[in-house]
Each structure stands twice: as C-alpha cells, then as structure tokens.
Design an enzyme around this catalytic site. Sequence first.
Site, PDB file in Angstrom:
ATOM      1  N   GLN A  90       0.858  -1.186   0.000  1.00 25.70           N
ATOM      2  CA  GLN A  90       0.000   0.000   0.000  1.00 25.70           C
ATOM      3  C   GLN A  90       0.892   1.232   0.000  1.00 25.70           C
ATOM      4  O   GLN A  90       1.652   1.447   0.932  1.00 25.70           O
ATOM      5  CB  GLN A  90      -0.895   0.012   1.235  1.00 25.70           C
ATOM      6  CG  GLN A  90      -1.760   1.270   1.318  1.00 25.70           C
ATOM      7  CD  GLN A  90      -2.359   1.474   2.700  1.00 25.70           C
ATOM      8  OE1 GLN A  90      -2.492   0.538   3.471  1.00 25.70           O
ATOM      9  NE2 GLN A  90      -2.719   2.708   3.018  1.00 25.70           N
ATOM     10  N   CYS A  96      -6.050   1.828   2.960  1.00 23.20           N
ATOM     11  CA  CYS A  96      -5.974   0.490   3.574  1.00 23.20           C
ATOM     12  C   CYS A  96      -7.289  -0.279   3.458  1.00 23.20           C
ATOM     13  O   CYS A  96      -7.280  -1.501   3.348  1.00 23.20           O
ATOM     14  CB  CYS A  96      -5.518   0.569   5.025  1.00 23.20           C
ATOM     15  SG  CYS A  96      -6.604   1.558   6.072  1.00 23.20           S
ATOM     16  N   HIS A 167      -6.332   1.369  11.037  1.00 22.63           N
ATOM     17  CA  HIS A 167      -5.784   0.683   9.865  1.00 22.63           C
ATOM     18  C   HIS A 167      -6.535  -0.628   9.623  1.00 22.63           C
ATOM     19  O   HIS A 167      -6.868  -1.343  10.563  1.00 22.63           O
ATOM     20  CB  HIS A 167      -4.299   0.407  10.121  1.00 22.63           C
ATOM     21  CG  HIS A 167      -3.586  -0.191   8.947  1.00 22.63           C
ATOM     22  ND1 HIS A 167      -3.481   0.450   7.737  1.00 22.63           N
ATOM     23  CD2 HIS A 167      -2.936  -1.380   8.810  1.00 22.63           C
ATOM     24  CE1 HIS A 167      -2.799  -0.333   6.904  1.00 22.63           C
ATOM     25  NE2 HIS A 167      -2.467  -1.439   7.524  1.00 22.63           N
ATOM     26  N   ASP A 182      -1.429  -7.216   5.034  1.00 18.94           N
ATOM     27  CA  ASP A 182      -1.380  -5.805   5.429  1.00 18.94           C
ATOM     28  C   ASP A 182      -0.434  -5.099   4.463  1.00 18.94           C
ATOM     29  O   ASP A 182       0.765  -5.388   4.438  1.00 18.94           O
ATOM     30  CB  ASP A 182      -0.866  -5.719   6.871  1.00 18.94           C
ATOM     31  CG  ASP A 182      -0.673  -4.296   7.370  1.00 18.94           C
ATOM     32  OD1 ASP A 182      -0.779  -3.352   6.563  1.00 18.94           O
ATOM     33  OD2 ASP A 182      -0.403  -4.133   8.580  1.00 18.94           O
TER      34      ASP A 182
END
Length: 233
Positions: A90, A96, A167, A182
């Site tokens: 990302q 996110c 997040h 993630d």
Amino acid sequence: MAETPSSKRWLPLEANPDVMNQFLWGLGLPEGEAECNDVYGLDEELLAMVPKPVLAVLFLYPLTSESEAERVKEDSVDKDYNKKVYFTKQTVGNACGTVGLLHAIGNVTSEIKLREDSFLDRFYKATANMGPAERALFLEKDTEMESAHSVAATAGDTVASDNVDTHFICFSCIDGELYELDGRRARPVSHGPSSPDTLLQDAAKVIKGIIQKNPNSMNFNVIALSKKAGEAH
C-alpha cells in the site's frame, strides 16, 4: 528496503458493510456472489451468526507506537511466503480499506465469479504476475479505482477526514494457512494452519490477541466477506 509511500492520499473507507458492498458491487463483484457483513463479537455464539462460508475477514484497529514498533521489528526478518498468496503493498495514504478488500477478493477469485471485463476482473488479470510493489504502483496510477474509492469514502455515516490513526488488514486462508495481509507490511504474515471452514474462528483468535495489546481502545471493527448461498436452479 521499504518502498517510499507516495504523497497521494485518499479519504478513508468507513468500516461499514453497506458502503463496502456498494463499492465492491460497483467494481464488478456481482451482488449474488458475495457480500460484507458485520461481525458483532468474537465469542463463539456471535461468530456463529456470521453468514457462511466466510471468504475473508477484515479487521480495523488503532495504530499505536507499540504496534508500529512491532511491525518494523517483524518486517526486518526476511521470510519466504507462498507465492499463491495475492499480496500488494500500500503506497497511497488511507487506502488500507481498499487494499484490504483487494486482498480479500484477490485470494478467492477461484471461488467467486467477477463480472467479465469489470474493473476488478481487469485489475486482477493485469496484476496477476506482478510483485507486491508493482501492484501498489499500478493501483496508485489507476484513476478509475481512485474515483470509485472517493465515492465510497463519502457514502458513509461519518464525516470523511483524512486524519485517521486506524488501519485495515485482511485475513485469508490460502493452501491451508491463515495469512494476515497488510499492505504496510513487507510480506504476508502466516498465522499457522487454517481451513475455509475455520477461517473466521482462526482469524478471531489472532484479532483477540491484537485487541488485548490495546486494552484502552474501543476503536476495533471486524467485517466478514461471505459467499452468498447459490440459488437453486
């Protein structure tokens, strides 16, 4: 070496299944295939209420100096991972939620049928053989996704602000293993054996551990992406 995040920032996506569903359906996930649902708690009886089968679990949690230090420490150890896992970095600020949804759908493209030539169909085909950093750059330059995200980010109940300290991450089961995905991490993180039938319970265990590290925060949200039951033909 960590990729340098771009200066591009999006408005954050609200942790709201209705918003996420409209977003995904607009991008090419047929309404009859899958949808996001709230997970109201991590106890067994509340998990039992979540529509099955669960394809992925999204988790929103607060970023703290402790969680950031732990992430940096874990990422410094170079580990290999199963390349069947669809993973993207990302680089866009506040993306996110979108990256979490891309991870959720990207790891179940064999389970669900995306609309032919829809945005998601084209996105996954175009990025199939790219590495995580290349995928991030592809997403960063994609104006169609940016405008779809912008519409979704302003569709929620809360006033959209780009100043957030929470997040989204995604949990998926690939090849019998539970992965934490993630986009700010160096790579997917394996949390051991899992199966499509136990994905929700296995993710809940990991999520409980993260919540225990932040005992003073109420800012947690769990959303499951569930496959819709097929209609009888």
